[in-house]
Write an enzyme that holds these catalytic residues in place. Structure first.
Site, PDB file in Angstrom:
ATOM      1  CE1 TYR A   1     -46.576 -64.297  44.154  1.00  0.00           C
ATOM      2  CE2 TYR A   1     -47.757 -63.169  42.405  1.00  0.00           C
ATOM      3  CZ  TYR A   1     -46.577 -63.637  42.939  1.00  0.00           C
ATOM      4  OH  TYR A   1     -45.420 -63.447  42.252  1.00  0.00           O
TER       5      TYR A   1
ATOM      6  CG  ASP B   1     -54.439 -67.770  42.351  1.00  0.00           C
ATOM      7  OD1 ASP B   1     -54.047 -68.928  42.132  1.00  0.00           O
ATOM      8  OD2 ASP B   1     -53.663 -66.789  42.453  1.00  0.00           O
TER       9      ASP B   1
ATOM     10  CE  LYS C   1     -45.393 -69.492  41.451  1.00  0.00           C
ATOM     11  NZ  LYS C   1     -46.432 -68.635  41.990  1.00  0.00           N
TER      12      LYS C   1
END
Ligand SMILES: *Cc1c(COP(=O)(O)O)cnc(C)c1O
Length: 379
Positions: free
Chosen positions: A98, A170, A195
């Protein structure tokens, strides 16, 4: 307790004062004490809040951990993990992750003397080779955003354990419904709760989950000292979101599979990045550590034209052009100019993230409607 039951009942105990089945939103900054330092375990809402506490318990249960900690965003949760370190310490992390994580590491923490080694963690040997006597943390994201690379969590954990290094994963893309890194030997699981856990594109939040009590104390100290805590309303929304995680993820996975296969057979579409394909380079590991392959995928057009990709990105109607992912509605995104613009172009291209890559967060609408939308946009 099976997962589907956990999502409904984790952290949910009727409110003792009223019997309310849903944990109330404790919109308060402080708590009245009976006498100095005599209280009900709640002193000041940066340190403790009952709505947050219910959520943190739920997070621990659904990730098969012992302790959960909630943060005001995913990056705030990541920030707390790096604050466990000292100047001079080294971190091994993925070279495809990310963009905001990369920005936090390279633009904020490097200047405090923490060194980040970016390697392709899908090849476990690269992690092994990068370990030095200063390595204190291995940070992996799997599957990665946006190239859907998969790292073997168990193999990374065995390197970490043998060298006394912390392993943080993650788990945003998979969600606890598809993958539980603590079961595979990770020390810390991080989520952008924004999310799939929130699931409805209405909240920004992050989380850490762990098993070790000492690690929990250190991270709780950072949480209350640095103060990146979520508000009670947001905790309530996430508690509600978690209840449907099981059914939502099932629908995301079904639609993701249908759309990945449809794209792959489209004459104008080039490479499709989705770990469920048998010829995906990390398919075997994905199959081993994930229960299903999720609703995230990326693709390139066969002609590799940036203009053509931009035309497709602007032509969908059901897929909304937006950053973020994991909500019930489908989103389309251009990583190079949106979510991953903070990574220098040269770095990005070197790691395989092209200017024409299109990322989809496949929602839970009817698959035929979603295909109709993509068919119209791709042409
Ligand atoms: C969105 C995201 C983050 C950052 O989370 P925020 O809630 O936006 O702060 C971290 N990791 C991944 C994989 C993400 O998709």
């Amino acid at each position: 307790m099976k997962a589907a039951t956990k999502y409904i009942h984790a952290g949910a105990t009727p409110d003792p004062s009223t019997g309310a089945i849903m944990t109330p939103i404790f919109q308060t900054s402080t708590y009245v004490q009976e006498a100095p330092a005599v209280n009900k375990g709640f002193e000041y809402a940066r340190s403790q809040n009952p709505t947050r506490k219910a959520l943190e318990e739920a997070l621990a249960i659904i990730e098969n951990g012992k302790f959960g900690l909630s943060f005001s965003s995913g990056v705030a949760a990541t920030d707390a993990v790096i604050k466990l370190l000292q100047p001079g310490d080294e971190v091994i992390c993925g070279n495809d992750m990310y963009g905001g994580t990369y920005r936090l590491f390279s633009k904020v923490f490097e200047k405090f003397g923490i060194k980040f080694n970016y390697v392709n963690t899908t090849a476990i040997d690269n992690i092994k080779k990068a370990v030095t006597d200063k390595t204190k943390l291995i940070w992996i994201e799997t599957p990665t955003n946006p190239l859907m690379n998969v790292t073997d969590i168990e193999a990374a954990a065995s390197i970490a354990k043998s060298k006394n290094i912390l392993l943080a994963v993650d788990n945003t893309f998979a969600s606890p419904a598809l993958q539980n890194p603590l079961d595979l030997g990770a020390d810390i699981v991080m989520h952008s709760v924004t999310k799939y856990l929130g699931g409805h594109s209405d909240v920004i939040q992050g989380a850490l989950v762990m098993k070790d009590a000492e690690l929990r104390e250190k991270l709780y100290f950072i949480q209350k000292s640095c103060g990146a805590v979520p508000g009670p309303m947001d905790c309530f929304l996430v508690l509600r979101g978690i209840k449907t995680l099981g059914v939502r993820m099932k629908a995301h996975c079904e639609n993701g599979k249908i759309i990945a296969n449809w794209l792959r057979n489209h004459p104008k579409v080039g490479k499709v990045y989705w770990p469920g394909f048998e010829d995906h380079p990390n398919h075997a590991i994905a199959k081993k550590q994930m229960r299903d392959f999720g609703g995230m995928l990326s693709f390139e057009l066969r002609n590799d034209s940036v203009d053509e990709a931009k035309r497709v990105l602007s032509s969908t109607h059901l897929f909304s052009l937006a950053e973020s992912l994991g909500g019930v509605e489908s989103l389309i995104n251009h990583p190079a100019s949106m979510t991953h613009a903070s990574i220098p172009r040269e770095e990005r291209i070197k790691n395989g993230l092209s200017d024409s890559l299109i990322r989809l967060s496949v929602g839970i609408e009817d698959a035929d409607d979603l295909i109709g939308d993509l068919k119209y946009a791709i042409g």
